[in-house]
Scaffold this active site. Structure first.
Site, PDB file in Angstrom:
ATOM      1  N   CYS A  54      68.326  34.785  35.044  1.00  0.00           N
ATOM      2  CA  CYS A  54      66.977  35.357  35.069  1.00  0.00           C
ATOM      3  C   CYS A  54      66.846  36.229  33.834  1.00  0.00           C
ATOM      4  O   CYS A  54      67.202  37.408  33.857  1.00  0.00           O
ATOM      5  CB  CYS A  54      66.756  36.171  36.344  1.00  0.00           C
ATOM      6  N   ASP A 126      61.946  26.021  45.257  1.00  0.00           N
ATOM      7  CA  ASP A 126      63.274  26.294  44.703  1.00  0.00           C
ATOM      8  C   ASP A 126      63.872  24.984  44.221  1.00  0.00           C
ATOM      9  O   ASP A 126      64.114  24.065  45.006  1.00  0.00           O
ATOM     10  CB  ASP A 126      64.166  26.934  45.773  1.00  0.00           C
ATOM     11  N   ARG A 128      66.771  24.786  42.364  1.00  0.00           N
ATOM     12  CA  ARG A 128      68.137  25.004  41.893  1.00  0.00           C
ATOM     13  C   ARG A 128      69.138  24.007  42.474  1.00  0.00           C
ATOM     14  O   ARG A 128      68.962  23.492  43.568  1.00  0.00           O
ATOM     15  CB  ARG A 128      68.572  26.433  42.222  1.00  0.00           C
ATOM     16  N   LYS A 154      71.003  29.327  50.194  1.00  0.00           N
ATOM     17  CA  LYS A 154      72.088  29.280  49.205  1.00  0.00           C
ATOM     18  C   LYS A 154      73.420  29.060  49.903  1.00  0.00           C
ATOM     19  O   LYS A 154      74.275  28.305  49.412  1.00  0.00           O
ATOM     20  CB  LYS A 154      72.125  30.564  48.381  1.00  0.00           C
TER      21      LYS A 154
END
Length: 216
Positions: A54, A126, A128, A154
């Site tokens: 980030c 998301d 990721r 996650k």
């Protein structure tokens, strides 16, 4: 995912001296880093953070999110424990990239929340991918982790990628007037374990009164 180990070096920080390990995705050339401290290959579960890049929060001190605060707290926690790993993964903006993240911020400035902004740009909330984590941890001799995160998705993603997550450790830091709505959206729409009824403070503070953490 095919990951290639490149090199390691010492990395002195305000929290202590870490060892920095560089990895490269062989298909894309994307680079990732693992920061370790202490003996992590002894077979015992390791305190760990899988932190997605980030730039705004980690390097530019943005208060729009909690990322920079979480990275700092993760490094401090590893140093205090004397043993642990922080995986720094190059997937900016929950996987949409820096420029699209700025576009999403622009939509947020106009009233969209973080999920709505991504979706208006044509992305999932998301994007990721954590498939690089298992080979990175394998190289370091780490076979089980105590994961610092507020995000149950996650935990599942890492578990699905073959990483044994034996405990989730809360990482509630950095709440402030600029990111209070963002954190509430993460809790209500993305399922993060974050309290919705704690008012933001003038300065970031560590929220540590969460009942949900513990062995999985």
């Amino acid at each position: 995912m095919s990951i290639k180990y490149v090199a390691s070096s010492k990395l002195p920080t305000p929290f202590g001296v870490f060892t920095m390990h560089g990895f490269e995705e062989t298909g894309t050339g994307k680079e990732h880093v693992a920061l370790t401290m202490g003996e992590v290959s002894d077979g015992e579960p390791v305190l760990a953070r899988a932190h997605s890049e980030c730039l705004t929060g980690d390097a530019l001190f943005s208060m729009r999110c909690d990322c920079g605060y979480q990275l700092e707290e993760a490094l401090r926690s590893v140093a205090e424990a004397g043993r642990g790993v922080v995986l720094y993964l190059r997937q900016e903006g929950r996987g949409i990239g820096l420029l699209n993240k700025i576009r999403a911020y622009n939509l947020q400035d106009q009233g969209a929340d973080t999920v709505e902004a991504n979706e208006r740009l044509g992305f999932a909330a998301d994007m990721r991918d954590y498939s690089m984590c298992r080979p990175m941890l394998d190289h370091l001799g780490i076979h089980a982790i105590r994961l610092m995160t507020n995000n149950p998705r996650k935990v599942k993603a890492l578990s699905d990628a073959g990483v044994e997550v034996v405990e989730r450790v809360p990482l509630q830091v950095g709440r402030n007037p600029h990111n209070d709505g963002y954190l509430k959206t993460k809790a209500s729409k993305l399922g993060h374990y974050l309290p919705l009824d704690i008012p933001p403070q003038g300065l970031p503070t560590h929220q540590d009164d969460e009942p949900e953490a513990g062995p999985l």
